[in-house]
Structures are given as structure tokens and as C-alpha cells.
Design a protein around this motif. Sequence first.
Motif, PDB file in Angstrom:
ATOM      1  N   ASP A 156       0.824  -1.213   0.000  1.00 19.37           N
ATOM      2  CA  ASP A 156       0.000   0.000   0.000  1.00 19.37           C
ATOM      3  C   ASP A 156       0.860   1.267   0.000  1.00 19.37           C
ATOM      4  OD1 ASP A 156      -2.392   1.424  -0.005  1.00 19.37           O
ATOM      5  OD2 ASP A 156      -2.359   1.623   2.190  1.00 19.37           O
ATOM      6  N   GLY A 157       0.637   2.144  -0.980  1.00 21.16           N
ATOM      7  CA  GLY A 157       1.347   3.418  -1.066  1.00 21.16           C
ATOM      8  C   GLY A 157       2.690   3.356  -1.774  1.00 21.16           C
ATOM      9  N   LEU A 158       3.112   2.189  -2.239  1.00 15.39           N
ATOM     10  CA  LEU A 158       4.398   2.076  -2.924  1.00 15.39           C
ATOM     11  C   LEU A 158       4.161   1.859  -4.419  1.00 15.39           C
ATOM     12  CD1 LEU A 158       7.486   1.922  -2.863  1.00 15.39           C
ATOM     13  CD2 LEU A 158       7.258  -0.557  -2.475  1.00 15.39           C
ATOM     14  N   ALA A 159       4.598   2.828  -5.195  1.00 14.86           N
ATOM     15  CA  ALA A 159       4.495   2.743  -6.657  1.00 14.86           C
ATOM     16  C   ALA A 159       5.896   2.882  -7.241  1.00 14.86           C
ATOM     17  CB  ALA A 159       3.583   3.835  -7.192  1.00 14.86           C
ATOM     18  N   ILE A 160       6.098   2.274  -8.392  1.00 12.80           N
ATOM     19  CA  ILE A 160       7.381   2.331  -9.092  1.00 12.80           C
ATOM     20  C   ILE A 160       7.137   2.952 -10.465  1.00 12.80           C
ATOM     21  CG2 ILE A 160       9.269   0.987 -10.078  1.00 12.80           C
ATOM     22  CD1 ILE A 160       8.657  -1.161  -7.955  1.00 12.80           C
ATOM     23  N   THR A 161       7.986   3.893 -10.824  1.00 10.88           N
ATOM     24  CA  THR A 161       7.927   4.519 -12.147  1.00 10.88           C
ATOM     25  C   THR A 161       9.260   4.317 -12.833  1.00 10.88           C
ATOM     26  OG1 THR A 161       6.358   6.199 -11.396  1.00 10.88           O
ATOM     27  CG2 THR A 161       7.585   6.690 -13.392  1.00 10.88           C
ATOM     28  N   MET A 162       9.209   3.832 -14.083  1.00 12.97           N
ATOM     29  CA  MET A 162      10.401   3.636 -14.899  1.00 12.97           C
ATOM     30  C   MET A 162      10.152   4.279 -16.253  1.00 12.97           C
ATOM     31  SD  MET A 162      11.131  -0.390 -14.167  1.00 12.97           S
ATOM     32  CE  MET A 162       9.408  -0.863 -14.343  1.00 12.97           C
ATOM     33  N   GLY A 163      11.191   4.871 -16.819  1.00 14.09           N
ATOM     34  CA  GLY A 163      11.023   5.480 -18.133  1.00 14.09           C
ATOM     35  C   GLY A 163      12.335   5.626 -18.862  1.00 14.09           C
ATOM     36  N   LEU A 164      12.231   5.711 -20.184  1.00 15.21           N
ATOM     37  CA  LEU A 164      13.387   5.933 -21.053  1.00 15.21           C
ATOM     38  C   LEU A 164      12.991   6.928 -22.137  1.00 15.21           C
ATOM     39  CD1 LEU A 164      14.679   2.302 -21.661  1.00 15.21           C
ATOM     40  CD2 LEU A 164      15.830   4.087 -20.351  1.00 15.21           C
ATOM     41  N   ARG A 165      13.959   7.737 -22.543  1.00 16.52           N
ATOM     42  CA  ARG A 165      13.751   8.661 -23.655  1.00 16.52           C
ATOM     43  C   ARG A 165      15.075   8.821 -24.370  1.00 16.52           C
ATOM     44  NH1 ARG A 165      10.118  13.054 -24.926  1.00 16.52           N
ATOM     45  NH2 ARG A 165      11.128  14.449 -26.402  1.00 16.52           N
ATOM     46  N   ASN A 166      15.019   8.788 -25.698  1.00 11.38           N
ATOM     47  CA  ASN A 166      16.201   9.062 -26.509  1.00 11.38           C
ATOM     48  C   ASN A 166      15.827  10.160 -27.490  1.00 11.38           C
ATOM     49  OD1 ASN A 166      18.810   8.885 -27.362  1.00 11.38           O
ATOM     50  ND2 ASN A 166      18.509   7.069 -28.615  1.00 11.38           N
ATOM     51  N   THR A 167      16.654  11.213 -27.544  1.00  6.31           N
ATOM     52  CA  THR A 167      16.387  12.365 -28.405  1.00  6.31           C
ATOM     53  C   THR A 167      17.580  12.604 -29.316  1.00  6.31           C
ATOM     54  OG1 THR A 167      15.054  13.377 -26.655  1.00  6.31           O
ATOM     55  CG2 THR A 167      15.820  14.825 -28.402  1.00  6.31           C
ATOM     56  N   TRP A 168      17.304  12.919 -30.578  1.00 11.72           N
ATOM     57  CA  TRP A 168      18.316  13.293 -31.551  1.00 11.72           C
ATOM     58  C   TRP A 168      18.010  14.715 -32.000  1.00 11.72           C
ATOM     59  CZ3 TRP A 168      15.616   8.757 -31.498  1.00 11.72           C
ATOM     60  CH2 TRP A 168      16.346   7.585 -31.302  1.00 11.72           C
ATOM     61  N   ASP A 169      18.996  15.624 -31.851  1.00 15.57           N
ATOM     62  CA  ASP A 169      18.823  17.021 -32.231  1.00 15.57           C
ATOM     63  C   ASP A 169      19.825  17.396 -33.314  1.00 15.57           C
ATOM     64  OD1 ASP A 169      16.802  17.661 -30.359  1.00 15.57           O
ATOM     65  OD2 ASP A 169      18.298  17.933 -28.789  1.00 15.57           O
ATOM     66  N   ASP A 170      19.381  18.238 -34.232  1.00 13.47           N
ATOM     67  CA  ASP A 170      20.247  18.788 -35.266  1.00 13.47           C
ATOM     68  C   ASP A 170      19.929  20.274 -35.370  1.00 13.47           C
ATOM     69  OD1 ASP A 170      22.024  19.051 -37.389  1.00 13.47           O
ATOM     70  OD2 ASP A 170      20.487  18.584 -38.877  1.00 13.47           O
ATOM     71  N   ARG A 171      20.923  21.123 -35.108  1.00  6.02           N
ATOM     72  CA  ARG A 171      20.717  22.570 -35.149  1.00  6.02           C
ATOM     73  C   ARG A 171      21.764  23.210 -36.049  1.00  6.02           C
ATOM     74  NH1 ARG A 171      19.942  21.482 -29.466  1.00  6.02           N
ATOM     75  NH2 ARG A 171      17.748  21.811 -28.973  1.00  6.02           N
ATOM     76  N   THR A 172      21.313  24.142 -36.877  1.00  3.42           N
ATOM     77  CA  THR A 172      22.226  24.909 -37.714  1.00  3.42           C
ATOM     78  C   THR A 172      21.851  26.374 -37.634  1.00  3.42           C
ATOM     79  OG1 THR A 172      20.848  24.619 -39.688  1.00  3.42           O
ATOM     80  CG2 THR A 172      22.603  23.009 -39.344  1.00  3.42           C
ATOM     81  N   TYR A 173      22.846  27.235 -37.743  1.00  9.93           N
ATOM     82  CA  TYR A 173      22.613  28.666 -37.802  1.00  9.93           C
ATOM     83  C   TYR A 173      23.721  29.291 -38.638  1.00  9.93           C
ATOM     84  CZ  TYR A 173      21.244  33.357 -36.509  1.00  9.93           C
ATOM     85  OH  TYR A 173      20.801  34.654 -36.566  1.00  9.93           O
TER      86      TYR A 173
END
Length: 181
Positions: A156-173
Motif C-alpha cells: 500500500d502506497g508504494l508505486a514504481i515509475t520507470m522510463g526511457l527517452r532518446n532524443t536526436w537534435d540537429d541545429r544549424t545557424y
Amino acid sequence: FQSEMGSGLPNTYGAATHELATVATNKGIINKTTYQLNDDILIKNVFSYREIEATDWVDFDGQYAINPFDPVQVGFSGIAAASRVENEAFSEEIQLQGSSFGGAGTWVLGAFYFNEKGVEDSQSVTFGSPGARTVGEGENTSYAIFGQLDYQTPIDGLAITMGLRNTWDDRTYTIRGTTYG
């Protein structure tokens, strides 16, 4: 998109009336669509598009308001500047949301895309000389995939959160500058 806007500024700038102006337009659309695939899975799509155009004139000395992009008006100036900005942005995200483990777990899997392009064209004049001009162009592109699981344990009251994210960025100026005179 124009890579160089030239004298694309509207000729509404008041050389005769000594009026300064800032003109901006911001248009956009956002849509969120969901579809319940079955009792446990929801599909969600989020779409966004935005377009911004702005023109700005500044008279630094108060002597005479001119449009620095208009060669006829340049000869009548003290110190003035103008800039024009165009920006366009688009994003798209798709998600699968669901529940598992008899309702004890909720999860989301998704993918994201974002693209933004912009141009700024600025010009200044100083005492009748065309002064300087700067044109800058930029682009930003981003891709991502992600997932998250939230699980309520039997404790009771114990929750587990797991997550993953992968991001690819390309910037030019790119910036180009010219000094006249």
C-alpha cells in the motif's frame, strides 16, 4: 523560406509622418486527437504548427523616422534600424497509452518530431549611410522516442515509475553580415 529577404519590408513605414512601427503576425494551429483502440489501449496524436512574421523599425536619434531598407529614405536619416523576422515551427507526437497487470500498471510509448526554421534580416543606417546589414538563418530539428511504466505494487502506497527517452537534435545557424559606406 527565403534565404535573403531583400527589401521585403512593407513600405508602410512613415517617412513622411515620422511614425515608428512594429508589425507582428502570429498564426498557429494545435490538434489533439485520441482514439480508444480497446478497453486497455488509447492512441493519442498531438499536432502543432506555428508561423510568426514580425517587422520592427527603431529611430534611435528622434531626428527622422525612415525605413533602412528603402534607399530613397536612407539619405534623410540620423540613426535608425529595421529588422524582419520569419519563423515557422511544426511538431508531431504519437502515443500509445495503456494499462496492464490487471490495472496495476499504466504505460505510454511514443515518438516525437519537431522542426523549426527562421530568418532574421536586420539593417541599420547612420547619418545617411546605409550602415550595416545582417541576415541570419537557423533550423532546429528534433526526433525522440520514449516510454514510461507506472506500477502500483501490492504494498500500500508504494508505486514504481520507470522510463526511457532518446532524443536526436540537429541545429544549424548561419549569419552573414555586410558593412556599407
